[in-house]
Design a protein around this motif. Structure first.
Motif, PDB file in Angstrom:
ATOM      1  N   LYS A 148       0.820  -1.215   0.000  1.00 52.29           N
ATOM      2  CA  LYS A 148       0.000   0.000   0.000  1.00 52.29           C
ATOM      3  C   LYS A 148       0.855   1.267   0.000  1.00 52.29           C
ATOM      4  O   LYS A 148       0.519   2.263  -0.651  1.00 52.29           O
ATOM      5  CB  LYS A 148      -0.909   0.017   1.220  1.00 52.29           C
ATOM      6  N   LEU A 149       1.954   1.229   0.746  1.00 53.48           N
ATOM      7  CA  LEU A 149       2.707   2.460   1.026  1.00 53.48           C
ATOM      8  C   LEU A 149       4.093   2.508   0.392  1.00 53.48           C
ATOM      9  O   LEU A 149       4.722   3.569   0.354  1.00 53.48           O
ATOM     10  CB  LEU A 149       2.844   2.646   2.550  1.00 53.48           C
ATOM     11  N   GLY A 150       4.599   1.358  -0.071  1.00 55.70           N
ATOM     12  CA  GLY A 150       5.944   1.336  -0.614  1.00 55.70           C
ATOM     13  C   GLY A 150       6.999   1.329   0.475  1.00 55.70           C
ATOM     14  O   GLY A 150       6.701   1.120   1.656  1.00 55.70           O
ATOM     15  N   ALA A 151       8.242   1.567   0.088  1.00 50.83           N
ATOM     16  CA  ALA A 151       9.363   1.526   1.035  1.00 50.83           C
ATOM     17  C   ALA A 151       9.978   2.898   1.206  1.00 50.83           C
ATOM     18  O   ALA A 151      10.093   3.659   0.243  1.00 50.83           O
ATOM     19  CB  ALA A 151      10.428   0.542   0.549  1.00 50.83           C
ATOM     20  N   GLU A 152      10.350   3.208   2.418  1.00 49.28           N
ATOM     21  CA  GLU A 152      11.120   4.414   2.689  1.00 49.28           C
ATOM     22  C   GLU A 152      12.609   4.079   2.686  1.00 49.28           C
ATOM     23  O   GLU A 152      12.995   2.910   2.619  1.00 49.28           O
ATOM     24  CB  GLU A 152      10.712   4.994   4.049  1.00 49.28           C
ATOM     25  N   LYS A 153      13.456   5.085   2.774  1.00 46.45           N
ATOM     26  CA  LYS A 153      14.893   4.852   2.877  1.00 46.45           C
ATOM     27  C   LYS A 153      15.216   4.218   4.225  1.00 46.45           C
ATOM     28  O   LYS A 153      14.509   4.441   5.212  1.00 46.45           O
ATOM     29  CB  LYS A 153      15.666   6.162   2.738  1.00 46.45           C
ATOM     30  N   LYS A 154      16.284   3.434   4.250  1.00 47.58           N
ATOM     31  CA  LYS A 154      16.743   2.875   5.518  1.00 47.58           C
ATOM     32  C   LYS A 154      17.052   4.024   6.469  1.00 47.58           C
ATOM     33  O   LYS A 154      17.753   4.976   6.108  1.00 47.58           O
ATOM     34  CB  LYS A 154      17.987   2.015   5.298  1.00 47.58           C
ATOM     35  N   PRO A 155      16.519   3.977   7.693  1.00 48.29           N
ATOM     36  CA  PRO A 155      16.701   5.108   8.615  1.00 48.29           C
ATOM     37  C   PRO A 155      18.166   5.347   8.969  1.00 48.29           C
ATOM     38  O   PRO A 155      18.979   4.419   9.010  1.00 48.29           O
ATOM     39  CB  PRO A 155      15.921   4.671   9.863  1.00 48.29           C
ATOM     40  N   SER A 156      18.472   6.600   9.219  1.00 49.15           N
ATOM     41  CA  SER A 156      19.796   6.927   9.753  1.00 49.15           C
ATOM     42  C   SER A 156      19.917   6.367  11.163  1.00 49.15           C
ATOM     43  O   SER A 156      18.933   6.314  11.913  1.00 49.15           O
ATOM     44  CB  SER A 156      20.002   8.442   9.775  1.00 49.15           C
ATOM     45  N   LEU A 157      21.100   5.975  11.541  1.00 51.49           N
ATOM     46  CA  LEU A 157      21.318   5.391  12.859  1.00 51.49           C
ATOM     47  C   LEU A 157      21.304   6.488  13.920  1.00 51.49           C
ATOM     48  O   LEU A 157      22.111   7.422  13.871  1.00 51.49           O
ATOM     49  CB  LEU A 157      22.665   4.658  12.882  1.00 51.49           C
ATOM     50  N   PRO A 158      20.400   6.394  14.907  1.00 52.82           N
ATOM     51  CA  PRO A 158      20.403   7.402  15.977  1.00 52.82           C
ATOM     52  C   PRO A 158      21.573   7.174  16.926  1.00 52.82           C
ATOM     53  O   PRO A 158      22.277   6.157  16.842  1.00 52.82           O
ATOM     54  CB  PRO A 158      19.068   7.156  16.684  1.00 52.82           C
ATOM     55  N   GLY A 159      21.780   8.107  17.833  1.00 55.64           N
ATOM     56  CA  GLY A 159      22.801   7.920  18.847  1.00 55.64           C
ATOM     57  C   GLY A 159      22.462   6.733  19.736  1.00 55.64           C
ATOM     58  O   GLY A 159      21.300   6.328  19.834  1.00 55.64           O
ATOM     59  N   PRO A 160      23.447   6.151  20.408  1.00 56.52           N
ATOM     60  CA  PRO A 160      23.200   4.965  21.233  1.00 56.52           C
ATOM     61  C   PRO A 160      22.356   5.261  22.467  1.00 56.52           C
ATOM     62  O   PRO A 160      22.393   6.364  23.010  1.00 56.52           O
ATOM     63  CB  PRO A 160      24.606   4.491  21.613  1.00 56.52           C
ATOM     64  N   PHE A 161      21.608   4.269  22.897  1.00 49.89           N
ATOM     65  CA  PHE A 161      20.772   4.339  24.089  1.00 49.89           C
ATOM     66  C   PHE A 161      21.614   4.077  25.336  1.00 49.89           C
ATOM     67  O   PHE A 161      21.385   4.661  26.388  1.00 49.89           O
ATOM     68  CB  PHE A 161      19.652   3.309  23.960  1.00 49.89           C
ATOM     69  N   THR A 162      22.602   3.161  25.203  1.00 45.58           N
ATOM     70  CA  THR A 162      23.547   2.860  26.273  1.00 45.58           C
ATOM     71  C   THR A 162      24.927   3.359  25.841  1.00 45.58           C
ATOM     72  O   THR A 162      25.061   4.006  24.799  1.00 45.58           O
ATOM     73  CB  THR A 162      23.621   1.341  26.535  1.00 45.58           C
ATOM     74  N   ALA A 163      25.950   3.010  26.586  1.00 45.98           N
ATOM     75  CA  ALA A 163      27.309   3.367  26.174  1.00 45.98           C
ATOM     76  C   ALA A 163      27.741   2.597  24.931  1.00 45.98           C
ATOM     77  O   ALA A 163      28.631   3.035  24.202  1.00 45.98           O
ATOM     78  CB  ALA A 163      28.293   3.105  27.315  1.00 45.98           C
ATOM     79  N   SER A 164      27.119   1.429  24.708  1.00 42.79           N
ATOM     80  CA  SER A 164      27.354   0.621  23.502  1.00 42.79           C
ATOM     81  C   SER A 164      28.846   0.380  23.254  1.00 42.79           C
ATOM     82  O   SER A 164      29.333   0.488  22.132  1.00 42.79           O
ATOM     83  CB  SER A 164      26.713   1.304  22.282  1.00 42.79           C
ATOM     84  N   ARG A 165      29.557  -0.003  24.296  1.00 42.47           N
ATOM     85  CA  ARG A 165      31.022  -0.151  24.208  1.00 42.47           C
ATOM     86  C   ARG A 165      31.474  -1.439  23.533  1.00 42.47           C
ATOM     87  O   ARG A 165      32.666  -1.621  23.290  1.00 42.47           O
ATOM     88  CB  ARG A 165      31.620  -0.099  25.611  1.00 42.47           C
ATOM     89  N   TYR A 166      30.530  -2.326  23.207  1.00 40.78           N
ATOM     90  CA  TYR A 166      30.916  -3.624  22.659  1.00 40.78           C
ATOM     91  C   TYR A 166      30.783  -3.687  21.141  1.00 40.78           C
ATOM     92  O   TYR A 166      30.977  -4.747  20.549  1.00 40.78           O
ATOM     93  CB  TYR A 166      30.070  -4.739  23.295  1.00 40.78           C
ATOM     94  N   GLU A 167      30.466  -2.570  20.514  1.00 41.75           N
ATOM     95  CA  GLU A 167      30.245  -2.563  19.062  1.00 41.75           C
ATOM     96  C   GLU A 167      31.437  -3.073  18.271  1.00 41.75           C
ATOM     97  O   GLU A 167      31.268  -3.718  17.231  1.00 41.75           O
ATOM     98  CB  GLU A 167      29.913  -1.146  18.589  1.00 41.75           C
ATOM     99  N   ASP A 168      32.630  -2.774  18.722  1.00 43.26           N
ATOM    100  CA  ASP A 168      33.824  -3.158  17.964  1.00 43.26           C
ATOM    101  C   ASP A 168      34.458  -4.439  18.491  1.00 43.26           C
ATOM    102  O   ASP A 168      35.643  -4.691  18.282  1.00 43.26           O
ATOM    103  CB  ASP A 168      34.852  -2.028  17.973  1.00 43.26           C
ATOM    104  N   ALA A 169      33.673  -5.277  19.173  1.00 40.04           N
ATOM    105  CA  ALA A 169      34.213  -6.499  19.751  1.00 40.04           C
ATOM    106  C   ALA A 169      34.921  -7.337  18.695  1.00 40.04           C
ATOM    107  O   ALA A 169      34.448  -7.492  17.572  1.00 40.04           O
ATOM    108  CB  ALA A 169      33.095  -7.314  20.402  1.00 40.04           C
TER     109      ALA A 169
END
Length: 378
Positions: A226-247
């Motif tokens: 019905k509505l089609g697709a939007e662009k993939k959203p931009s990544l918001p800032g982290p909710f936590t410290a998110s220190r494990y992203e580069d594990a």
């Protein structure tokens, strides 16, 4: 409203399992890809339920059942899917293995299932978010779908913290708990039909999970048409410290530690998901293995075994033996060996040394198995 017969539920609206539809820039991008290119690559990442524990046949696992949705709805497309489930593992290990086990396969769509293995703690909220962010940052990944399984007798899971992350990124979320647990509490469900051990689904339980995923996909696809697709959203800032992203995970094929008494473990694994491979083994007291690593977080994986008495080792960071960390390979449970992941350092970023030393030998021919060293927050 008790059921007159046991078996598959027919009284609950499956839409109660949809905790969030998610942005029109996620799953609709997947639909757009398969329509235009006639191909799709999916990875399922999780623990023993994803692995398929207690399903009597491979094709009866929720992974295989739900993957059929794509072939049914897009019969001319080439569909590939990979099951990256490893039993008794958490999102803390998930983010450490995500590159090798998920992203290297260039998936378009990833399902994530850790809600029964993670606990509702700040640590797992952070490791779960770190995993989600790592997936969303990947160029090939168009959508991430979160799945909340449960302990059937108590309803316990980590969906509170997991779904807080999912809502922060506006991801699609399927809660198996929200669908079945109210019916369990009302006495409308024969638990034995859905689980034999209050955790791992029977064939019917796997079908239920797959049906809920397919219901989400049906719902999302109807919106897309019905509505089609939007662009993939931009990544918001982290909710936590998110220190494990580069594990980053180090095993015997990816690093060269200094060994005295340790040797690479070369046992043949029966399947890729065997977690007890690729590390190092030793059994004699005083045996030592030393790594030079970089990061502000250091973790080790080692085997805890029911084959006792087992060796006891300790970890030393930067030569500080006064604050050594005990690594006891004796496992108190009786269901099998555990791939134990333990954080042994959280502090200053930079270069560090890690020494693992056998302190106490186990019984004859009993090895201490160091599976990997993992670093993060570089």
């Amino acid at each position: 409203r008790p059921l007159e017969i046991k078996g598959e539920m027919d009284m609950t609206d499956k839409n109660v399992s949809i905790m969030n539809i998610g942005s029109m820039g996620y799953l609709p991008q997947v639909f757009k890809k398969i329509e235009n290119e006639k191909k799709l690559n999916i990875v399922y990442l999780g623990g023993s339920i994803t692995m398929g524990c207690n399903a009597t046949k491979t094709e009866l696992r929720y992974v295989d059942r739900s993957a059929k949705w794509w072939q049914t709805n897009f019969p001319e497309a080439e569909i590939s899917y990979f099951n990256a489930g490893i039993g008794a593992t958490t999102s803390q290990f998930g983010v450490a293995r995500v590159q090798e086990h998920v992203l290297d396969k260039q998936p378009d769509l990833v399902f994530v299932e850790f809600s029964v293995n993670d606990s509702s703690s700040p640590l797992f909220m952070e490791t779960y978010e770190s995993l989600v962010r790592r997936l969303l940052k990947a160029e090939s990944v168009k959508a991430v779908v979160l799945i909340n399984n449960l302990f059937y007798d108590t309803g316990t899971n980590a969906q509170g913290i997991h779904n807080a992350i999912g809502l922060h990124y506006d991801l699609p979320i399927v809660s198996v708990r929200n669908y079945i647990f109210p019916e369990i509490q009302l006495g409308n469900v024969c638990l034995a039909d859905y689980t034999a051990d209050m955790l791992h689904p029977t064939d019917l339980g796997h079908k239920m999970i797959a049906d809920l995923i397919c219901n989400l996909l049906d719902t999302e696809y109807s919106y897309y048409k019905k509505l089609g697709a939007e662009k993939k959203p931009s990544l918001p800032g982290p909710f936590t410290a998110s220190r494990y992203e580069d594990a980053q995970r180090f095993q015997n094929y990816s690093c060269s530690p200094v060994m005295e008494g340790f040797e690479p473990d070369t046992h043949a694994a029966e399947q890729w998901s065997d977690p007890f491979k690729g590390g190092w083994i030793a059994h004699k007291q005083g045996s030592c293995i030393k790594f030079n690593v970089s990061g502000g977080i250091i973790m080790v994986q080692y085997r805890k075994t029911i084959n006792k008495p087992a060796p006891v080792a300790y970890a030393v960071i930067d030569g500080d033996r006064q604050n050594k960390v005990l690594l006891d390979a004796n496992f108190d449970e009786d269901w099998g060996d555990l791939c134990c992941l333990e954080e042994i350092y959280s502090g200053a970023k930079g270069e560090h040394t890690v020494e693992i030393v056998i302190d106490t030998e186990g019984k004859e021919n009993s090895d201490f198995m160091l599976i990997s060293v993992i670093t993060a927050n570089k």
